[in-house]
Design a protein around this motif. Sequence first.
Motif, PDB file in Angstrom:
ATOM      1  N   TRP A  51       0.775  -1.340   0.031  1.00 27.11           N
ATOM      2  CA  TRP A  51       0.046   0.162  -0.034  1.00 27.11           C
ATOM      3  C   TRP A  51       0.960   1.303   0.072  1.00 27.11           C
ATOM      4  CZ3 TRP A  51      -2.387   2.855   4.459  1.00 27.11           C
ATOM      5  CH2 TRP A  51      -3.398   3.871   4.148  1.00 27.11           C
ATOM      6  N   GLU A  52       2.076   1.210   0.622  1.00 27.60           N
ATOM      7  CA  GLU A  52       2.861   2.369   0.733  1.00 27.60           C
ATOM      8  C   GLU A  52       3.304   2.641  -0.765  1.00 27.60           C
ATOM      9  OE1 GLU A  52       6.644   3.630   3.466  1.00 27.60           O
ATOM     10  OE2 GLU A  52       7.049   1.863   2.599  1.00 27.60           O
ATOM     11  N   ARG A  53       3.885   1.268  -1.380  1.00 22.54           N
ATOM     12  CA  ARG A  53       4.132   1.727  -2.720  1.00 22.54           C
ATOM     13  C   ARG A  53       3.470   2.397  -3.632  1.00 22.54           C
ATOM     14  NH1 ARG A  53       6.703  -3.163  -1.038  1.00 22.54           N
ATOM     15  NH2 ARG A  53       4.856  -4.453  -2.353  1.00 22.54           N
ATOM     16  N   PHE A  54       2.029   1.903  -3.397  1.00 17.77           N
ATOM     17  CA  PHE A  54       0.844   2.281  -4.091  1.00 17.77           C
ATOM     18  C   PHE A  54       0.830   3.892  -3.910  1.00 17.77           C
ATOM     19  CE2 PHE A  54      -3.685   3.444  -3.842  1.00 17.77           C
ATOM     20  CZ  PHE A  54      -3.990   3.254  -5.329  1.00 17.77           C
ATOM     21  N   LEU A  55       0.711   4.249  -2.726  1.00 18.45           N
ATOM     22  CA  LEU A  55       0.564   5.515  -2.202  1.00 18.45           C
ATOM     23  C   LEU A  55       1.714   6.597  -2.941  1.00 18.45           C
ATOM     24  CD1 LEU A  55      -0.901   5.351   1.556  1.00 18.45           C
ATOM     25  CD2 LEU A  55      -2.056   6.095  -0.685  1.00 18.45           C
ATOM     26  N   LEU A  56       3.138   5.966  -2.740  1.00 15.54           N
ATOM     27  CA  LEU A  56       3.967   6.637  -3.135  1.00 15.54           C
ATOM     28  C   LEU A  56       4.275   7.054  -4.581  1.00 15.54           C
ATOM     29  CD1 LEU A  56       7.086   5.249  -0.990  1.00 15.54           C
ATOM     30  CD2 LEU A  56       6.152   7.641  -0.833  1.00 15.54           C
ATOM     31  N   ALA A  57       3.649   5.884  -5.413  1.00 14.20           N
ATOM     32  CA  ALA A  57       3.535   6.017  -6.867  1.00 14.20           C
ATOM     33  C   ALA A  57       2.529   7.126  -7.277  1.00 14.20           C
ATOM     34  CB  ALA A  57       2.993   4.689  -7.436  1.00 14.20           C
ATOM     35  N   GLN A  58       1.372   7.213  -6.701  1.00 13.27           N
ATOM     36  CA  GLN A  58       0.531   8.407  -6.656  1.00 13.27           C
ATOM     37  C   GLN A  58       1.129   9.561  -6.514  1.00 13.27           C
ATOM     38  OE1 GLN A  58      -3.786   8.498  -5.276  1.00 13.27           O
ATOM     39  NE2 GLN A  58      -3.651   6.335  -4.785  1.00 13.27           N
ATOM     40  N   TRP A  59       1.943   9.670  -5.248  1.00 16.53           N
ATOM     41  CA  TRP A  59       2.354  11.019  -4.738  1.00 16.53           C
ATOM     42  C   TRP A  59       3.502  11.615  -5.928  1.00 16.53           C
ATOM     43  CZ3 TRP A  59       7.529  12.495  -4.044  1.00 16.53           C
ATOM     44  CH2 TRP A  59       7.545  13.623  -2.949  1.00 16.53           C
ATOM     45  N   GLU A  60       4.239  10.581  -6.375  1.00 20.64           N
ATOM     46  CA  GLU A  60       5.080  10.808  -7.434  1.00 20.64           C
ATOM     47  C   GLU A  60       4.416  11.410  -8.816  1.00 20.64           C
ATOM     48  OE1 GLU A  60       8.612  10.811  -7.442  1.00 20.64           O
ATOM     49  OE2 GLU A  60       8.982   9.889  -5.552  1.00 20.64           O
ATOM     50  N   GLN A  61       3.482  10.622  -9.056  1.00 18.08           N
ATOM     51  CA  GLN A  61       2.607  10.857 -10.263  1.00 18.08           C
ATOM     52  C   GLN A  61       1.942  12.259 -10.344  1.00 18.08           C
ATOM     53  OE1 GLN A  61      -0.317   7.979 -11.428  1.00 18.08           O
ATOM     54  NE2 GLN A  61      -0.841   9.312 -13.438  1.00 18.08           N
TER      55      GLN A  61
ATOM     56  N   GLY B 212       3.381  15.345  -5.471  1.00 21.41           N
ATOM     57  CA  GLY B 212       3.212  15.682  -3.928  1.00 21.41           C
ATOM     58  C   GLY B 212       1.804  15.361  -3.134  1.00 21.41           C
ATOM     59  N   TRP B 213       0.785  14.708  -4.109  1.00 20.87           N
ATOM     60  CA  TRP B 213      -0.365  14.368  -3.170  1.00 20.87           C
ATOM     61  C   TRP B 213      -0.753  13.094  -3.839  1.00 20.87           C
ATOM     62  CZ3 TRP B 213      -4.898  13.945  -6.023  1.00 20.87           C
ATOM     63  CH2 TRP B 213      -4.717  14.356  -7.384  1.00 20.87           C
ATOM     64  N   PHE B 214      -1.857  12.522  -3.084  1.00 22.46           N
ATOM     65  CA  PHE B 214      -2.474  11.213  -3.356  1.00 22.46           C
ATOM     66  C   PHE B 214      -3.898  11.431  -2.867  1.00 22.46           C
ATOM     67  CE2 PHE B 214      -0.481  10.961   0.867  1.00 22.46           C
ATOM     68  CZ  PHE B 214      -1.415  10.258   1.319  1.00 22.46           C
ATOM     69  N   LEU B 215      -4.675  10.448  -3.478  1.00 21.90           N
ATOM     70  CA  LEU B 215      -6.003  10.200  -2.639  1.00 21.90           C
ATOM     71  C   LEU B 215      -5.882   9.389  -1.470  1.00 21.90           C
ATOM     72  CD1 LEU B 215      -8.034   9.871  -6.092  1.00 21.90           C
ATOM     73  CD2 LEU B 215      -7.645  11.818  -4.597  1.00 21.90           C
ATOM     74  N   ASN B 216      -6.527   9.785  -0.449  1.00 20.55           N
ATOM     75  CA  ASN B 216      -6.556   8.837   0.701  1.00 20.55           C
ATOM     76  C   ASN B 216      -7.647   7.797   0.530  1.00 20.55           C
ATOM     77  OD1 ASN B 216      -9.229   9.862   1.541  1.00 20.55           O
ATOM     78  ND2 ASN B 216      -8.393  10.931   3.048  1.00 20.55           N
ATOM     79  N   PRO B 217      -7.948   6.822   1.436  1.00 22.64           N
ATOM     80  CA  PRO B 217      -9.039   5.667   1.215  1.00 22.64           C
ATOM     81  C   PRO B 217     -10.118   6.282   0.990  1.00 22.64           C
ATOM     82  CG  PRO B 217      -7.434   5.195   3.050  1.00 22.64           C
ATOM     83  CD  PRO B 217      -7.087   6.695   2.831  1.00 22.64           C
ATOM     84  N   LEU B 218     -10.647   7.474   1.568  1.00 24.51           N
ATOM     85  CA  LEU B 218     -11.861   8.049   1.188  1.00 24.51           C
ATOM     86  C   LEU B 218     -11.995   8.582  -0.475  1.00 24.51           C
ATOM     87  CD1 LEU B 218     -13.208   9.189   4.562  1.00 24.51           C
ATOM     88  CD2 LEU B 218     -13.571   6.884   3.499  1.00 24.51           C
ATOM     89  N   GLY B 219     -10.869   8.780  -0.843  1.00 20.11           N
ATOM     90  CA  GLY B 219     -10.842   9.635  -2.086  1.00 20.11           C
ATOM     91  C   GLY B 219     -10.593  11.049  -2.144  1.00 20.11           C
ATOM     92  N   HIS B 220     -10.202  11.553  -0.751  1.00 20.52           N
ATOM     93  CA  HIS B 220      -9.873  12.845  -0.620  1.00 20.52           C
ATOM     94  C   HIS B 220      -8.383  13.144  -1.001  1.00 20.52           C
ATOM     95  CE1 HIS B 220     -13.510  12.676   2.372  1.00 20.52           C
ATOM     96  NE2 HIS B 220     -13.780  12.624   1.103  1.00 20.52           N
ATOM     97  N   PRO B 221      -8.069  14.220  -1.747  1.00 19.31           N
ATOM     98  CA  PRO B 221      -6.753  14.501  -1.925  1.00 19.31           C
ATOM     99  C   PRO B 221      -5.889  14.900  -0.605  1.00 19.31           C
ATOM    100  CG  PRO B 221      -8.447  15.946  -3.311  1.00 19.31           C
ATOM    101  CD  PRO B 221      -9.285  15.147  -2.318  1.00 19.31           C
TER     102      PRO B 221
ATOM    103  N   ILE C 182       3.988   8.129   4.822  1.00 17.91           N
ATOM    104  CA  ILE C 182       2.938   8.376   3.953  1.00 17.91           C
ATOM    105  C   ILE C 182       1.718   7.622   4.420  1.00 17.91           C
ATOM    106  CG2 ILE C 182       3.167   6.560   2.177  1.00 17.91           C
ATOM    107  CD1 ILE C 182       2.719   9.071   0.171  1.00 17.91           C
ATOM    108  N   CYS C 183       2.086   6.402   4.817  1.00 21.39           N
ATOM    109  CA  CYS C 183       0.782   5.533   5.208  1.00 21.39           C
ATOM    110  C   CYS C 183       0.047   5.963   6.563  1.00 21.39           C
ATOM    111  CB  CYS C 183       1.194   4.177   5.552  1.00 21.39           C
ATOM    112  SG  CYS C 183       1.620   3.040   4.033  1.00 21.39           S
ATOM    113  N   ASN C 184       0.687   6.492   7.290  1.00 16.00           N
ATOM    114  CA  ASN C 184       0.114   7.328   8.368  1.00 16.00           C
ATOM    115  C   ASN C 184      -0.585   8.537   8.166  1.00 16.00           C
ATOM    116  OD1 ASN C 184      -0.263   7.513  11.213  1.00 16.00           O
ATOM    117  ND2 ASN C 184       1.010   9.236  11.222  1.00 16.00           N
ATOM    118  N   ARG C 185      -0.135   9.286   7.229  1.00 19.25           N
ATOM    119  CA  ARG C 185      -0.800  10.364   6.583  1.00 19.25           C
ATOM    120  C   ARG C 185      -1.969  10.189   6.188  1.00 19.25           C
ATOM    121  NH1 ARG C 185       2.164  15.357   8.012  1.00 19.25           N
ATOM    122  NH2 ARG C 185       4.046  14.406   8.808  1.00 19.25           N
ATOM    123  N   ALA C 186      -2.142   9.080   5.153  1.00 22.87           N
ATOM    124  CA  ALA C 186      -3.148   8.547   4.793  1.00 22.87           C
ATOM    125  C   ALA C 186      -4.386   8.271   5.516  1.00 22.87           C
ATOM    126  CB  ALA C 186      -2.973   7.386   3.554  1.00 22.87           C
TER     127      ALA C 186
END
Length: 167
Positions: A44-54, A57-66, A77-81
């Motif tokens: 999951w961390e790798r998934f979030l980091l890929a979103q973050w890179e793409q 500097g941001w990703f969608l949290n589990p509820l879909g919020h930036p 990043i996992c704790n932030r999500a």
Amino acid sequence: FPSHDKGPGKWKAILIEEGMPTTLDDAKKFHAAYWTLFEDVKAWERFLLAQWEQNGGWFLNPLGHPTCVDVMFKKDICNRAIQRAGHSILVITLQILTGLLLRKGVRFNPWMVDMHDEFFFEVHEEDGALAIEAAKEAEAELNKQMNAAVKLKFGPQLIPTWKEAKD
């Protein structure tokens, strides 16, 4: 047990501090076993980091919020999500509960106290039973909206002051 975000050296220090003498080699084994047991967290961390890179500097949290994360905190990043999702759920809860209290005619003042996502509503004493009823309805509605495997539980209480609040 040492936190997931610590390396073997910090695990060793924490275990020794807790009265459990440990070698660095043992701490490395514990650390490796921990991450074998919780390998999905790393995926999951790798998934979030890929979103973050793409996304720059941001990703969608589990509820879909930036969710923005500064480069200094990428490691966390996992704790932030999870924390952002928790705050999002709190806001949704407050929206549901406020709407129910208003529809039921409960006289209240919301208190947004940041004590690990707890909140208080000050209600008129004679509206207490209606407020508890509204809180139980809000719990059911939130769980319906979240449709999650783990159901969220509320602990509504009528108390004269915060001092009397119970876990």
